[in-house]
Design an enzyme around this catalytic site. Structure first.
Site, PDB file in Angstrom:
ATOM      1  N   THR A 176       0.893  -1.150   0.000  1.00  0.00           N
ATOM      2  CA  THR A 176       0.000   0.000   0.000  1.00  0.00           C
ATOM      3  C   THR A 176       0.926   1.194   0.000  1.00  0.00           C
ATOM      4  O   THR A 176       2.062   1.077   0.428  1.00  0.00           O
ATOM      5  CB  THR A 176      -0.833   0.035   1.301  1.00  0.00           C
ATOM      6  OG1 THR A 176      -1.353  -1.255   1.555  1.00  0.00           O
ATOM      7  CG2 THR A 176      -1.968   1.024   1.223  1.00  0.00           C
ATOM      8  N   ARG A 204     -12.466  -8.732  -3.655  1.00  0.00           N
ATOM      9  CA  ARG A 204     -12.115  -8.372  -2.284  1.00  0.00           C
ATOM     10  C   ARG A 204     -11.764  -6.887  -2.169  1.00  0.00           C
ATOM     11  O   ARG A 204     -11.017  -6.345  -2.976  1.00  0.00           O
ATOM     12  CB  ARG A 204     -10.912  -9.217  -1.846  1.00  0.00           C
ATOM     13  CG  ARG A 204     -10.403  -8.915  -0.434  1.00  0.00           C
ATOM     14  CD  ARG A 204      -9.144  -8.097  -0.476  1.00  0.00           C
ATOM     15  NE  ARG A 204      -8.564  -7.947   0.864  1.00  0.00           N
ATOM     16  CZ  ARG A 204      -7.541  -7.140   1.143  1.00  0.00           C
ATOM     17  NH1 ARG A 204      -6.963  -6.445   0.183  1.00  0.00           N
ATOM     18  NH2 ARG A 204      -7.075  -7.047   2.373  1.00  0.00           N
ATOM     19  N   VAL A 205     -12.306  -6.233  -1.174  1.00  0.00           N
ATOM     20  CA  VAL A 205     -11.957  -4.848  -0.878  1.00  0.00           C
ATOM     21  C   VAL A 205     -11.286  -4.823   0.489  1.00  0.00           C
ATOM     22  O   VAL A 205     -11.775  -5.428   1.442  1.00  0.00           O
ATOM     23  CB  VAL A 205     -13.214  -3.942  -0.867  1.00  0.00           C
ATOM     24  CG1 VAL A 205     -12.842  -2.501  -0.556  1.00  0.00           C
ATOM     25  CG2 VAL A 205     -13.945  -4.022  -2.209  1.00  0.00           C
ATOM     26  N   GLY A 206     -10.145  -4.159   0.567  1.00  0.00           N
ATOM     27  CA  GLY A 206      -9.426  -4.053   1.833  1.00  0.00           C
ATOM     28  C   GLY A 206      -9.761  -2.752   2.555  1.00  0.00           C
ATOM     29  O   GLY A 206     -10.790  -2.125   2.277  1.00  0.00           O
ATOM     30  N   ASP A 207      -8.879  -2.332   3.462  1.00  0.00           N
ATOM     31  CA  ASP A 207      -9.176  -1.129   4.236  1.00  0.00           C
ATOM     32  C   ASP A 207      -8.822   0.160   3.501  1.00  0.00           C
ATOM     33  O   ASP A 207      -9.270   1.237   3.908  1.00  0.00           O
ATOM     34  CB  ASP A 207      -8.426  -1.172   5.577  1.00  0.00           C
ATOM     35  CG  ASP A 207      -6.911  -1.151   5.379  1.00  0.00           C
ATOM     36  OD1 ASP A 207      -6.418  -1.876   4.480  1.00  0.00           O
ATOM     37  OD2 ASP A 207      -6.223  -0.420   6.103  1.00  0.00           O
ATOM     38  N   THR A 227      -1.384   0.721   6.436  1.00  0.00           N
ATOM     39  CA  THR A 227      -0.937  -0.323   5.514  1.00  0.00           C
ATOM     40  C   THR A 227      -0.818  -1.617   6.304  1.00  0.00           C
ATOM     41  O   THR A 227      -0.276  -1.641   7.406  1.00  0.00           O
ATOM     42  CB  THR A 227       0.419   0.024   4.863  1.00  0.00           C
ATOM     43  OG1 THR A 227       0.846  -1.096   4.085  1.00  0.00           O
ATOM     44  CG2 THR A 227       1.495   0.348   5.883  1.00  0.00           C
ATOM     45  N   GLY A 228      -1.372  -2.686   5.736  1.00  0.00           N
ATOM     46  CA  GLY A 228      -1.284  -3.943   6.458  1.00  0.00           C
ATOM     47  C   GLY A 228      -2.342  -4.902   6.002  1.00  0.00           C
ATOM     48  O   GLY A 228      -2.921  -4.738   4.934  1.00  0.00           O
TER      49      GLY A 228
END
Lengths: 309, 309
Positions: A176, A204-207, A227-228
């Site tokens: 990220t 898929r959607v991340g943060d 980021t993670g």
């Protein structure tokens, strides 16, 4: 005039000095330093933190080393699907996009959503139609084709693993990029951009595009970019949690970041980190992983660059 | 054994008694009462709050009166695109979907994302592939074709307006359904489901699938489900903000809900409301709009039903 400050990250994860060559390390450091320079150029002229965040992230998106924009990893179907978000601490306006393809700079699209639509969050084909309407810069598939990333996909497919980012055979880096800044007018801003996870499936959607989780800015408290391992950052509403610990519990930026990243996230099992900035110009670059590509610069101070713990 | 409790909403907005017929009002009340009964049936048997939330929301999704599932409004392209999310207060696990079509019960898909994938948030075609893999119940387009909704789209297209929900010529109702519950084991859960905005374009995503904004549950504080003008709920990270005001500032559920809905959201310009439940079984049904379809029921107490202010 408020002294300006800026911080960036280029992803966190298992970044080990032992698996790095001096050339590669130098290239990462140059990428980070170029991004800080792009953001600082805006701030130095008295420009807005929002623009500094956009410019620094565009620089990282244009650099194939980082998992965002040009360097985005490949999904299971061999596509690049990117997410980004940006938030303005002055009035809590925000913009975000998810699952966009062929957009050169997703962070600029997120900013356009914030400033030129009545919405906050656009996704997929719809977000790309919006980009087309505004004539945002597009690039063909081969612009995003970074050979190393494609090798990562092939490897990930062989083991049917979904890797969070770059590679390294093992768990790899969590890819990220992000930026937080405060300008001479005292306004905070934050932004984050990503190419997601190698071999990702099912949309898929991340943060990253989630305001409150991956990105948050509020002049009352702080600006945050995360980021993670996104799933944990969503469940912990990480960026907003740091802000609330400051606003409601009276913690300092440093105390709030430490509790969220080193205690709460660790207990949930969430690997990664964040960059944070408050209105006093305090900067925190915190992570619970092996490393995090990071850099920061305060007005009239020298550049800080870091990769490992 | 902890006494169980459940609350639901069926959307907030400009719901005026003057534009309601006795028949329509009775139908809405029956819909709310049926949904509470579906959720309570689970809780009464000692079932989990997560299942009660799912069953109550399925009942509202199956009812064409509410803007979720079967009764979803039409996008600009004449499609039904639905969003949903669910969260478990016991361990902060969560699941969410955005922009899914032809799925009979999006809330069950959100729960499947939580329990049967390693992700929290799936969107669009990818989320539908995941649903197919799990053989979740699908329905053809005409199942979702509610004539009144299609008329709303035609009207909205004539004026090129994006309406937030049902209709009424004016601003109309803000269509979402949601549920919060606590079970006899003392565990909280929350869920939200929506058909989005009539005439919506560009793959707009509101607060419904966003953990922390539209939905949040944490056994340390409360369970929340929101309904309203989603963009403002995202920017204010509404559901998580109520939780943080309780956890970090020591406010009661009632105080926290009042500050967020009647003060902070009003200042931002955000219309809508939320339902909330804490571990003591306190229930709040709060809104700053003209009305909110709502109902609640505590173990051994009688049903509460409300529509107007």
């Amino acid at each position: 005039m408020n002294p300006y400050a800026i911080a960036i990250h280029g992803g966190a994860g298992t970044i080990l000095q032992s698996s790095m060559t001096p050339e590669k390390e130098a290239a990462y450091k140059k990428g980070l330093s170029d991004a800080i320079a792009a953001g600082e150029a805006v701030l130095k002229k008295g420009g807005r933190s929002l623009s500094a965040v956009e410019e620094a992230i565009r620089s990282l998106e244009d650099n194939p080393l980082f998992n965002a924009g040009r360097g985005s990893v490949f999904t299971n179907k061999g596509k690049n699907e990117m997410d980004a978000s940006i938030m303005n601490g002055r009035d809590l306006t925000a913009g975000a996009v998810a699952g966009v393809r062929n957009i050169k700079n997703p962070i600029s699209l997120a900013r356009a959503v914030m400033e030129k639509s009545e919405h906050v969050f656009l996704s997929g084909d719809g977000a790309m139609q919006f980009a087309e309407k505004l004539k945002l810069e597009r690039e063909p598939d081969d612009y995003f084709f970074v050979a190393e990333r494609f090798e990562q996909l092939k490897k990930a497919k062989e083991t049917d693993s979904i890797t969070l980012d770059h590679n390294d055979g093992s768990k790899g880096k969590i890819g990220t990029v992000g930026c937080v800044a405060i300008d001479v007018h005292g306004n905070l801003a934050a932004g984050t951009s990503t190419g997601g996870m190698t071999n990702k499936k099912f949309g898929r959607v991340g943060d990253t595009p989630m305001i409150g989780s991956g990105t948050y800015a509020n002049n009352a408290t702080c600006a945050i970019s995360c980021t993670g391992h996104g799933e944990f950052f969503i469940r912990a509403v990480v960026a907003h949690d740091v802000s609330c610990l400051m606003e409601y519990k009276g913690l300092s930026l440093s105390e709030a970041c430490k509790i969220v990243v080193q205690d709460k996230l660790v207990k949930l099992g969430g690997e990664g980190g964040l960059i944070a900035l408050d209105t006093k110009g305090n900067i925190e670059l915190v992570f619970n992983s092996e490393g995090m590509y990071r850099a920061s610069k305060r007005q009239d101070e020298s550049l800080y660059l870091g990769i490992y713990k």
